[in-house]
Every structure is written in C-alpha cells, then in structure tokens.
Design an enzyme around this catalytic site. Structure first.
Site, PDB file in Angstrom:
ATOM      1  N   HIS A  37      -6.680   5.488  -4.044  1.00  0.00           N
ATOM      2  CA  HIS A  37      -5.698   5.312  -5.112  1.00  0.00           C
ATOM      3  C   HIS A  37      -6.092   6.130  -6.338  1.00  0.00           C
ATOM      4  O   HIS A  37      -5.249   6.787  -6.951  1.00  0.00           O
ATOM      5  CB  HIS A  37      -5.590   3.837  -5.519  1.00  0.00           C
ATOM      6  CG  HIS A  37      -5.091   2.931  -4.447  1.00  0.00           C
ATOM      7  ND1 HIS A  37      -5.786   1.808  -4.062  1.00  0.00           N
ATOM      8  CD2 HIS A  37      -3.961   2.961  -3.700  1.00  0.00           C
ATOM      9  CE1 HIS A  37      -5.094   1.192  -3.107  1.00  0.00           C
ATOM     10  NE2 HIS A  37      -3.996   1.866  -2.870  1.00  0.00           N
ATOM     11  N   LYS A  61       3.836 -12.380  -0.540  1.00  0.00           N
ATOM     12  CA  LYS A  61       2.704 -11.639   0.011  1.00  0.00           C
ATOM     13  C   LYS A  61       1.394 -12.318  -0.397  1.00  0.00           C
ATOM     14  O   LYS A  61       1.156 -12.585  -1.565  1.00  0.00           O
ATOM     15  CB  LYS A  61       2.730 -10.190  -0.501  1.00  0.00           C
ATOM     16  CG  LYS A  61       1.706  -9.310   0.164  1.00  0.00           C
ATOM     17  CD  LYS A  61       1.904  -7.859  -0.228  1.00  0.00           C
ATOM     18  CE  LYS A  61       0.907  -6.975   0.492  1.00  0.00           C
ATOM     19  NZ  LYS A  61       1.084  -5.563   0.151  1.00  0.00           N
ATOM     20  N   ARG A 110      -1.149   8.636   3.852  1.00  0.00           N
ATOM     21  CA  ARG A 110      -2.377   8.815   4.629  1.00  0.00           C
ATOM     22  C   ARG A 110      -2.096   9.375   6.009  1.00  0.00           C
ATOM     23  O   ARG A 110      -2.880  10.133   6.545  1.00  0.00           O
ATOM     24  CB  ARG A 110      -3.109   7.478   4.777  1.00  0.00           C
ATOM     25  CG  ARG A 110      -3.664   6.934   3.496  1.00  0.00           C
ATOM     26  CD  ARG A 110      -4.211   5.556   3.706  1.00  0.00           C
ATOM     27  NE  ARG A 110      -3.101   4.687   4.105  1.00  0.00           N
ATOM     28  CZ  ARG A 110      -3.132   3.382   4.098  1.00  0.00           C
ATOM     29  NH1 ARG A 110      -4.228   2.748   3.762  1.00  0.00           N
ATOM     30  NH2 ARG A 110      -2.100   2.669   4.456  1.00  0.00           N
ATOM     31  N   SER A 148      -6.844  -0.783   1.350  1.00  0.00           N
ATOM     32  CA  SER A 148      -7.347  -2.007   0.707  1.00  0.00           C
ATOM     33  C   SER A 148      -7.735  -3.044   1.751  1.00  0.00           C
ATOM     34  O   SER A 148      -8.744  -3.742   1.611  1.00  0.00           O
ATOM     35  CB  SER A 148      -6.285  -2.572  -0.244  1.00  0.00           C
ATOM     36  OG  SER A 148      -6.056  -1.685  -1.303  1.00  0.00           O
TER      37      SER A 148
END
Length: 182
Positions: A37, A61, A110, A148
């Site tokens: 990030h 979430k 990614r 993460s």
C-alpha cells in the site's frame, strides 16, 4: 475611506485565482496497511498533489482492527508526509470522492484476478460519477504477493513480517497477537 475599503475586489468568478489540486482517493479496509500500500501511495504522489487514504468502514466486514485503530496506525505511518491525509468513510466511494473534490480513485493491482474485479468496480463508479477517473497502479515486484490477509496470518503464528509492513504495523500486530514479531 479607510485603507481596507480601497482594496480592489477580486471577482469570485475569476478562474485565475482558483488553485486546484489533483486529489486522489485511495480506498480500502487497510486491515492493516502494508508496504505494498505504501508503495502505491508514494508512487502516486508523482501523479497527484494529494492522496487521501480512505479507510472504508463496512459493518458487514469482519476486521482485525477497529476503525479507530486502523485510522491511528495509518496516520502514524504517513505522519511525515503532509500530502497524504488519512480519513475514514462509510458508503459509496464515489460519493466520498465527490465530497472530497477528488478527481480520481486510486487502486493497486497485484494480479489478473485483481484486475477483473477492479475493472467491474471502475465501470460501476464511472456510471455513478462520470467525471471521476480510476487510476490503476501495479504493485512493485517485491510486494505483489503481499496482502493484509497474508500478513495477519504470518503474524498470527509469529512469522517474520518486517519486510512486509511498516514498523508501526508490526508493533501493533505483535501486541494484538501477543507474539514477538520479527
């Protein structure tokens, strides 16, 4: 007339007097923020004048860190760069971007799987706000595998995350899991 009343009024509609900044919103859960990030933010500052790291709050979430913890950690990480602001928001990213006068949403990619999802989101966002661009940046080769979720998993078992996250993140993960993080 006093000295103040002799000043020439500047017309409000004069575009010459308006300073505009190129502001991008970098939205995400950042649970926690990683070096991947950071790489995206640092590189994007070559394109934009200001980056707002928008920590998305989604009650559906499950996150490891609370909204306030994610804000505090991320603010600590970017404390030395005035061009980066850290904020939290709920709701549609495009509405948050509109409220913050952003010209773009910044997204890191990614892999091909990221692109498929992000392309759908970018097209939906364009439908909702036609003047808001989405800018995709590829992560660097040294962090394309970092997520993460992976960082949390490695940290949970005491693995070495020192090259994957900023020191502030490693410190709070160690405290959260009660482990010595290398």
């Amino acid at each position: 007339m006093d000295g103040d009343s002799k000043r020439r009024a500047i017309p409000l509609n004069s575009l010459d007097n308006i300073v505009t900044q190129r502001i991008a919103i970098y939205p995400g859960s950042f649970d926690p923020i990683t070096n991947g990030h950071l790489d995206i933010v640092k590189r994007s500052l070559g394109i934009f004048d200001k980056i707002i790291v928008g920590i998305a709050v989604n009650s559906r979430k499950q996150t490891l860190f609370s909204r306030d913890e994610r804000l505090a950690i991320t603010r600590e990480v970017f404390a030395t760069d005035a061009r980066v602001e850290v904020d939290a928001f709920e709701g549609l990213t495009v509405e948050y971007a509109r409220a913050r006068n952003a010209c773009a949403i910044l997204r890191g990619l990614r892999a091909v799987a990221d692109f498929e999802y992000e392309l759908q989101m970018a097209n939906m966002n364009r439908k909702l706000h036609e003047n808001l661009e989405t800018v995709f940046m590829m992560t660097s080769e040294k962090s394309f595998f970092v997520s993460s979720q992976n960082v949390k998993e490695v940290a949970r078992f005491g693995g070495d995350i020192s090259e994957l996250v900023p020191a502030a993140v490693a410190r709070v993960l160690a405290a959260k899991f009660g482990k010595s993080i290398r």
